[in-house]
Design a protein around this motif. Structure first.
Motif, PDB file in Angstrom:
ATOM      1  N   SER A  79      56.411  79.071  31.805  1.00 47.78           N
ATOM      2  CA  SER A  79      55.531  78.171  31.055  1.00 47.78           C
ATOM      3  C   SER A  79      54.143  78.197  31.673  1.00 47.78           C
ATOM      4  CB  SER A  79      56.079  76.745  31.095  1.00 47.78           C
ATOM      5  OG  SER A  79      57.350  76.698  30.513  1.00 47.78           O
TER       6      SER A  79
ATOM      7  N   MET B 245      50.201  74.394  25.835  1.00 44.31           N
ATOM      8  CA  MET B 245      51.201  75.057  26.633  1.00 44.31           C
ATOM      9  C   MET B 245      51.740  76.271  25.877  1.00 44.31           C
ATOM     10  SD  MET B 245      54.772  73.615  28.196  1.00 44.31           S
ATOM     11  CE  MET B 245      55.932  74.264  27.014  1.00 44.31           C
ATOM     12  N   SER B 246      52.026  77.314  26.642  1.00 42.40           N
ATOM     13  CA  SER B 246      52.606  78.514  26.050  1.00 42.40           C
ATOM     14  C   SER B 246      53.603  79.111  27.037  1.00 42.40           C
ATOM     15  CB  SER B 246      51.512  79.525  25.714  1.00 42.40           C
ATOM     16  OG  SER B 246      50.862  79.951  26.895  1.00 42.40           O
ATOM     17  N   THR B 247      54.284  80.128  26.570  1.00 41.98           N
ATOM     18  CA  THR B 247      55.202  80.829  27.470  1.00 41.98           C
ATOM     19  C   THR B 247      54.838  82.305  27.484  1.00 41.98           C
ATOM     20  OG1 THR B 247      56.828  81.196  25.717  1.00 41.98           O
ATOM     21  CG2 THR B 247      57.112  79.219  27.083  1.00 41.98           C
TER      22      THR B 247
END
Length: 105
Positions: free
Chosen positions: A12, A1-3
């Motif tokens: 997100s 997961m990243s933003t």
């Protein structure tokens, strides 16, 4: 997961760049995402597909496949590939802020 930040809002994303929460998406984000994935400026035909993708997701819980998109969106499969090269259903879903449709690689 990243933003990532699109149109001034942090969202997100999963490892492939798809929104984890489609509710975080707004129309203002679509041009940023389109440029990021190499689609360029969005035309009315792009928006027709993006709106259709979001409506299908809201109704069915998943985006349509390329074949279904070509049959029911009002945009032919040939034109879909012109609008969204390298995978219309996948790219349109990403720009529309919905998860990757089932069947997309």
């Amino acid at each position: 997961m990243s933003t990532k930040v699109y149109a001034g809002t942090e969202v997100s994303l999963n490892d492939e760049g798809f929104f984890l929460d489609p509710g975080q998406w707004s129309e203002d984000m679509a041009p940023d995402i389109a440029h990021e994935v190499g689609v360029g400026d969005l035309t009315d035909r792009h928006w027709q597909v993006i709106s259709f993708m979001r409506a299908e997701f809201a109704e069915k819980g998943t985006g349509p496949t390329v074949r279904a998109l070509g049959k029911t969106s009002g945009v032919s499969v040939k034109e879909l590939y012109q609008l969204f090269p390298k995978g219309p259903a996948k790219l349109a879903a990403r720009i529309a802020g919905i998860p990757k449709p089932r069947g997309c690689i």
